[in-house]
Write an enzyme that holds these catalytic residues in place. Structure first.
Site, mmCIF file in Angstrom:
data_model
loop_
_atom_site.group_PDB
_atom_site.id
_atom_site.type_symbol
_atom_site.label_atom_id
_atom_site.label_comp_id
_atom_site.label_asym_id
_atom_site.label_seq_id
_atom_site.Cartn_x
_atom_site.Cartn_y
_atom_site.Cartn_z
ATOM 1 N N ARG A 4 8.437 7.090 -2.202
ATOM 2 C CA ARG A 4 8.231 5.714 -2.648
ATOM 3 C C ARG A 4 7.342 5.759 -3.898
ATOM 4 O O ARG A 4 6.820 6.803 -4.250
ATOM 5 C CB ARG A 4 7.592 4.861 -1.548
ATOM 6 C CG ARG A 4 6.494 5.597 -0.784
ATOM 7 C CD ARG A 4 5.388 4.704 -0.369
ATOM 8 N NE ARG A 4 4.757 4.041 -1.489
ATOM 9 C CZ ARG A 4 3.858 4.611 -2.289
ATOM 10 N NH1 ARG A 4 3.508 5.885 -2.134
ATOM 11 N NH2 ARG A 4 3.287 3.934 -3.274
ATOM 12 N N GLY A 5 7.192 4.621 -4.536
ATOM 13 C CA GLY A 5 6.545 4.569 -5.832
ATOM 14 C C GLY A 5 7.615 4.596 -6.909
ATOM 15 O O GLY A 5 8.510 5.455 -6.890
ATOM 16 N N ARG B 251 16.816 0.561 -3.263
ATOM 17 C CA ARG B 251 15.617 -0.256 -3.473
ATOM 18 C C ARG B 251 15.864 -1.177 -4.674
ATOM 19 O O ARG B 251 15.979 -0.683 -5.789
ATOM 20 C CB ARG B 251 14.373 0.610 -3.746
ATOM 21 C CG ARG B 251 13.955 1.571 -2.638
ATOM 22 C CD ARG B 251 13.411 0.891 -1.393
ATOM 23 N NE ARG B 251 12.271 0.034 -1.615
ATOM 24 C CZ ARG B 251 11.000 0.443 -1.690
ATOM 25 N NH1 ARG B 251 10.719 1.729 -1.583
ATOM 26 N NH2 ARG B 251 10.024 -0.432 -1.867
ATOM 27 N N GLN C 288 -0.011 1.516 2.845
ATOM 28 C CA GLN C 288 0.033 2.615 1.879
ATOM 29 C C GLN C 288 -1.344 2.955 1.331
ATOM 30 O O GLN C 288 -1.587 4.088 0.928
ATOM 31 C CB GLN C 288 0.969 2.267 0.718
ATOM 32 C CG GLN C 288 2.430 2.161 1.102
ATOM 33 C CD GLN C 288 2.868 0.712 1.205
ATOM 34 O OE1 GLN C 288 2.121 -0.136 1.698
ATOM 35 N NE2 GLN C 288 4.065 0.408 0.733
ATOM 36 N N ASP D 114 5.923 -1.905 -10.014
ATOM 37 C CA ASP D 114 7.306 -1.467 -9.859
ATOM 38 C C ASP D 114 8.225 -2.025 -10.938
ATOM 39 O O ASP D 114 9.307 -1.502 -11.158
ATOM 40 C CB ASP D 114 7.833 -1.872 -8.484
ATOM 41 C CG ASP D 114 7.242 -1.029 -7.378
ATOM 42 O OD1 ASP D 114 7.946 -0.145 -6.870
ATOM 43 O OD2 ASP D 114 6.066 -1.231 -7.024
ATOM 44 N N LYS E 285 3.152 -4.403 -5.294
ATOM 45 C CA LYS E 285 3.107 -4.566 -3.841
ATOM 46 C C LYS E 285 2.544 -5.927 -3.452
ATOM 47 O O LYS E 285 1.604 -6.424 -4.068
ATOM 48 C CB LYS E 285 2.273 -3.446 -3.226
ATOM 49 C CG LYS E 285 2.256 -3.419 -1.708
ATOM 50 C CD LYS E 285 3.659 -3.281 -1.129
ATOM 51 C CE LYS E 285 4.363 -2.035 -1.608
ATOM 52 N NZ LYS E 285 5.753 -1.919 -1.082
#
Length: 367
Positions: A54-55, A91, A201, A242, A253
């Site tokens: 992720r990221g 995603r 996270q 993102d 986030k």
């Protein structure tokens, strides 16, 4: 960066099979460090959608290798299109995914089929190496912001949200890169780490990697940030993102927007660290143009951790009849962002500043 003294990237080709991909399974951190081997397109797609990786930058790099793995199995045009379609669906919010897939498709579309696999692996490796260099440059530019607050040996307290460290990229990280460089330079830096519900996270990943590198940090609940700002215990906020619009709106986030509001109310600078690949030059209004991923409600209704007897357990924390929604991201308007930390320097969160910083992409967006 290092895990217990051993240097790692967040993904790499297997030492014994250069066609397969190794990753760090982030769903197992901090309780265990597992490094599964991915050998098929479906395994790569699952790793992205289930957030084993992720990221935004790491998602893009992993997807690039997913295309390469698919081309090794079948270099046909149909297989290439299937790989792009499959990975694109994993995603929807992180723009680096689309950026990396577009780059791979552009390279391979007119490439001889017998050479596609080798070319794809080489391009995926180039994306990874570029990501490392980019993130280190982000760190250098952000380091100057931290230095300016560290006069007379004063401790610099930084709040971050979610995880934008080395395990969210190929190496170094975005928001955490300046912090690592400041720490390594001897600056007294301390990080307040938002737990970042519902996937935690911050508590699970950011705290883990900061601890492994020896950076002083304190985990706080998501709602404590404003309180600490009011008490003068936060010097600056640095987060990742993102997707950024061509006008400087920032999608990160869920919960980031509230931190930006609190920072503005308390006169605390709020910075966003990002590579230029995270800028979506095709959109200007983050609230209307960025798709917000809705994730499974089980991420909210359940929580996994280590029980007092040492076992790993998942428990339900929400009444079974309660309705739940789980938006994964929110949008922070450009007006709340003090500056964007990029690989080329720090600029204002505006169309004009972004176009000036990246004229090859943004000239048509200047206002």
């Amino acid at each position: 960066m290092k895990i217990d003294g051993t240097a790692f990237r967040s993904l790499w080709l297997d030492e014994t099979d250069r066609w397969s991909l190794r990753i760090i399974d982030q769903t197992k951190l901090p309780w265990a460090v597992e490094m599964p081997r991915l050998t098929t397109l479906d395994q790569v797609a699952h790793a992205i959608s289930a957030m084993l990786v992720r990221g935004a930058p790491l998602i893009g790099a992993t997807a690039a290798y997913g295309v390469a793995i698919a081309m090794r199995a079948d270099p046909s045009d149909a297989a290439l299109q299937q790989a792009i379609t499959t990975l694109s669906a994993t995603r929807p919010t992180a723009i680096n995914l689309r950026w990396a897939l577009n780059r791979m498709e552009s390279l391979l579309r007119d490439h001889p089929k017998v050479e596609r696999a080798e070319a794809a692996y080489a391009e995926a490796a180039a994306i990874c190496d570029e990501d490392v260099a980019t993130n280190h440059a982000i760190g250098r530019h952000g380091l100057g912001l931290i230095r300016s607050r560290a006069s007379a040996g004063r401790r610099v307290n930084i709040l971050t949200h979610c995880n934008a460290g080395w395990i969210a990229t190929v190496d170094w990280g975005t928001a955490l890169a300046p912090i690592y460089l400041a720490h390594d330079e001897g600056i007294d830096v301390h990080v307040f780490v938002d737990e970042t519900r519902p996937r935690n996270q911050g508590a699970s990943l950011t705290a883990w990697e900061l601890g492994k590198h020896g950076v002083k940090h304190t985990v706080i609940v998501d709602n404590a940030g404003g309180h600490l700002m009011q008490r003068g215990e936060i010097d600056m906020v640095i987060v990742g993102t993102d997707r950024v619009t061509n006008a400087g709106d920032v999608c990160n986030k869920i919960g980031t927007y509230l931190k930006a509001l609190a920072a503005r109310d308390n006169g605390i600078p709020f910075y966003v660290a990002l590579p230029s690949s995270t800028i979506d030059w095709t959109i200007s209004d983050g609230l209307t143009d960025i798709p917000i991923e809705e994730r499974a409600t089980t991420e909210v209704t359940t929580m996994t951790g280590r029980a007092l007897d040492g076992s790993i357990a998942t428990i339900r924390i929400v009444p079974k009849d309660s309705l739940v929604v789980n938006p994964a991201f929110d949008v922070t308007p450009a007006r709340l962002v003090s500056g964007l930390i990029t690989e080329r320097g720090v600029c204002a969160a505006s169309a004009a500043a972004l176009s000036q910083m990246f004229p090859e992409y943004g000239r048509q967006n200047a206002v």
